[in-house]
Design an enzyme around this catalytic site. Structure first.
Site, PDB file in Angstrom:
ATOM      1  N   ARG A  50       0.833  -1.212   0.000  1.00 36.59           N
ATOM      2  CA  ARG A  50       0.000   0.000   0.000  1.00 36.59           C
ATOM      3  C   ARG A  50       0.871   1.267   0.000  1.00 36.59           C
ATOM      4  NH1 ARG A  50      -4.595   0.391   4.490  1.00 36.59           N
ATOM      5  NH2 ARG A  50      -2.861   0.978   5.835  1.00 36.59           N
ATOM      6  N   LYS A 149      -2.869   6.649   1.075  1.00 37.39           N
ATOM      7  CA  LYS A 149      -2.832   7.009   2.500  1.00 37.39           C
ATOM      8  C   LYS A 149      -1.869   8.184   2.646  1.00 37.39           C
ATOM      9  CE  LYS A 149      -2.733   4.650   6.982  1.00 37.39           C
ATOM     10  NZ  LYS A 149      -3.928   5.236   7.572  1.00 37.39           N
ATOM     11  N   GLU A 182     -16.557   5.327   4.916  1.00 41.95           N
ATOM     12  CA  GLU A 182     -15.836   4.684   6.019  1.00 41.95           C
ATOM     13  C   GLU A 182     -15.905   5.589   7.238  1.00 41.95           C
ATOM     14  OE1 GLU A 182     -11.649   4.374   5.153  1.00 41.95           O
ATOM     15  OE2 GLU A 182     -11.608   6.361   4.255  1.00 41.95           O
TER      16      GLU A 182
HETATM   17  N1  PXG Z   1      -9.693   4.292   6.824  1.00 35.46           N
HETATM   18  C1  PXG Z   1      -8.872   5.309   7.121  1.00 35.46           C
HETATM   19  C2  PXG Z   1      -9.179   6.674   6.638  1.00 35.46           C
HETATM   20  C3  PXG Z   1      -7.718   5.053   7.886  1.00 35.46           C
HETATM   21  O1  PXG Z   1      -6.890   6.036   8.180  1.00 35.46           O
HETATM   22  C4  PXG Z   1      -8.364   2.723   8.008  1.00 35.46           C
HETATM   23  C5  PXG Z   1      -9.470   3.034   7.227  1.00 35.46           C
HETATM   24  C6  PXG Z   1      -8.128   1.306   8.389  1.00 35.46           C
HETATM   25  O2  PXG Z   1      -7.066   0.776   7.635  1.00 35.46           O
HETATM   26  P1  PXG Z   1      -6.079  -0.330   8.217  1.00 35.46           P
HETATM   27  O3  PXG Z   1      -5.140  -0.572   7.104  1.00 35.46           O
HETATM   28  O4  PXG Z   1      -5.428   0.265   9.436  1.00 35.46           O
HETATM   29  O5  PXG Z   1      -6.896  -1.488   8.558  1.00 35.46           O
HETATM   30  C7  PXG Z   1      -7.462   3.740   8.329  1.00 35.46           C
HETATM   31  C8  PXG Z   1      -6.255   3.440   9.133  1.00 35.46           C
HETATM   32  C9  PXG Z   1      -4.528   6.390  14.246  1.00 35.46           C
HETATM   33  C10 PXG Z   1      -4.509   5.275  13.263  1.00 35.46           C
HETATM   34  O6  PXG Z   1      -3.440   6.757  14.725  1.00 35.46           O
HETATM   35  C11 PXG Z   1      -5.301   5.338  12.127  1.00 35.46           C
HETATM   36  C12 PXG Z   1      -5.255   4.314  11.222  1.00 35.46           C
HETATM   37  C13 PXG Z   1      -4.455   3.235  11.434  1.00 35.46           C
HETATM   38  C14 PXG Z   1      -3.673   3.185  12.570  1.00 35.46           C
HETATM   39  C15 PXG Z   1      -3.695   4.216  13.504  1.00 35.46           C
HETATM   40  O7  PXG Z   1      -5.609   6.891  14.545  1.00 35.46           O
HETATM   41  N2  PXG Z   1      -6.045   4.433  10.115  1.00 35.46           N
END
Ligand code: PXG
Length: 283
Positions: A50, A149, A182
């Site tokens: 990713r 991201k 989401e």
């Molecule tokens: N949507 C968004 C916009 C994100 O930022 C996810 C979905 C979930 O993706 P993953 O790959 O983690 O399953 C994310 C991920 C934090 C933090 O510090 C945020 C994320 C991941 C880890 C920590 O708030 N966001």
């Protein structure tokens, strides 16, 4: 605490970036949030894929090979004795000048921060979260592909503020067509009549790694899963509702916009998937 900065580990106090870094000036960069379970980096290849795809889309050349990046991640994890924790991996465009042109930036800046952190309280998993629908939309795919991201999280931060103002734990974001995209930092799943539903990535969500794992675990457990556009109505009448993300793992939602979900506690399929995820992550 040791931080990876560019070519190696430095003390936290020395881990500083320039005020001319385009990551700071323009949010010009990308990141990953990755979990560590039992000293092992969770779904590392999926996160690196990713990251590299995000880099390709924004025309950023990561100044390391995939193997060098893995080595840097593991060195940072080991240097900080991280067993169960969290890694924040960042690649910014690097030091440039005032002005948008990214190509004057000489070298992207690589930052890796790893720590033993408890991200959510255990009690929240038992009780479940309250969420609200928020007015701030997820990125329009013609503005910035939502799969990237990037360091531009301002609309997600706006959404988070809207959730905090409403005393809710998470914000549900919709796309420009009104379909569920989401949450501000998590993907969305519901259960209706024994079937699991999640919006397709094309609805404007990040292609979450936790989402990918949960889809695989659900298929393996024989749970029917359908990826389709969901509306606010679908969320309001769901039997179960949960969010997935690296920080949250699998967490039940028990209220949306003042409507109780199911029986008001995380439902049986949510619990089953949380358990399967927990076992898989720690196996
Ligand atoms: N949507 C968004 C916009 C994100 O930022 C996810 C979905 C979930 O993706 P993953 O790959 O983690 O399953 C994310 C991920 C934090 C933090 O510090 C945020 C994320 C991941 C880890 C920590 O708030 N966001």
């Amino acid at each position: 605490m040791k931080i990876w900065l560019d070519n190696g580990l430095v003390d936290k106090e020395q881990a500083k970036v320039s005020v001319f870094d385009h990551g700071l000036l323009y949010g010009d960069g990308i990141f990953e949030g990755i979990r560590v379970y039992g000293g092992k980096i969770f779904e590392l290849d999926a996160h690196l894929k990713r990251l590299w795809e995000s880099a390709r889309v924004i025309r950023l050349d990561i100044p390391m090979t995939w193997d060098q990046m893995k080595e840097a991640l593991y060195q940072t994890v080991r240097a900080n004795n991280v067993i169960d924790g969290y890694i924040r991996q960042i690649v910014t465009r690097g030091i440039g000048d005032l002005g948008l042109n990214p190509f004057i930036c000489q070298r992207p800046c690589v930052i890796i921060i790893a720590g033993n952190v408890q991200l959510y309280e255990e009690e929240l998993y038992e009780k479940g979260l309250k969420v609200v629908s928020v007015p701030t939309c997820r990125n329009h795919p013609m503005a910035l592909p939502p799969q990237v991201k990037s360091l531009n999280y301002l609309n997600n931060i706006m959404a988070k503020i809207e959730a905090i103002d409403a005393h809710a734990g998470e914000a549900i974001m919709y796309n420009n067509e009104g379909y569920v995209a989401e949450a501000s930092g998590d993907n969305v799943f519901i259960v209706k009549n024994g079937v699991l539903y999640t919006p397709p990535v094309q609805a404007g969500s990040l292609d979450g790694i936790t989402r990918q794992v949960v889809l695989r675990l659900a298929a393996k457990a024989g749970l029917p899963v359908i990826e389709k556009n969901l509306t606010r109505f679908d969320l309001y009448v769901a039997d179960e509702f949960f969010l997935t993300g690296s920080a949250a793992e699998v967490i039940g939602v028990v209220q949306i916009d003042g409507r109780t979900v199911g029986q008001g506690t995380p439902g049986p399929i949510t619990r089953q998937l949380r358990k399967l995820f927990f076992e898989y992550a720690r196996s």
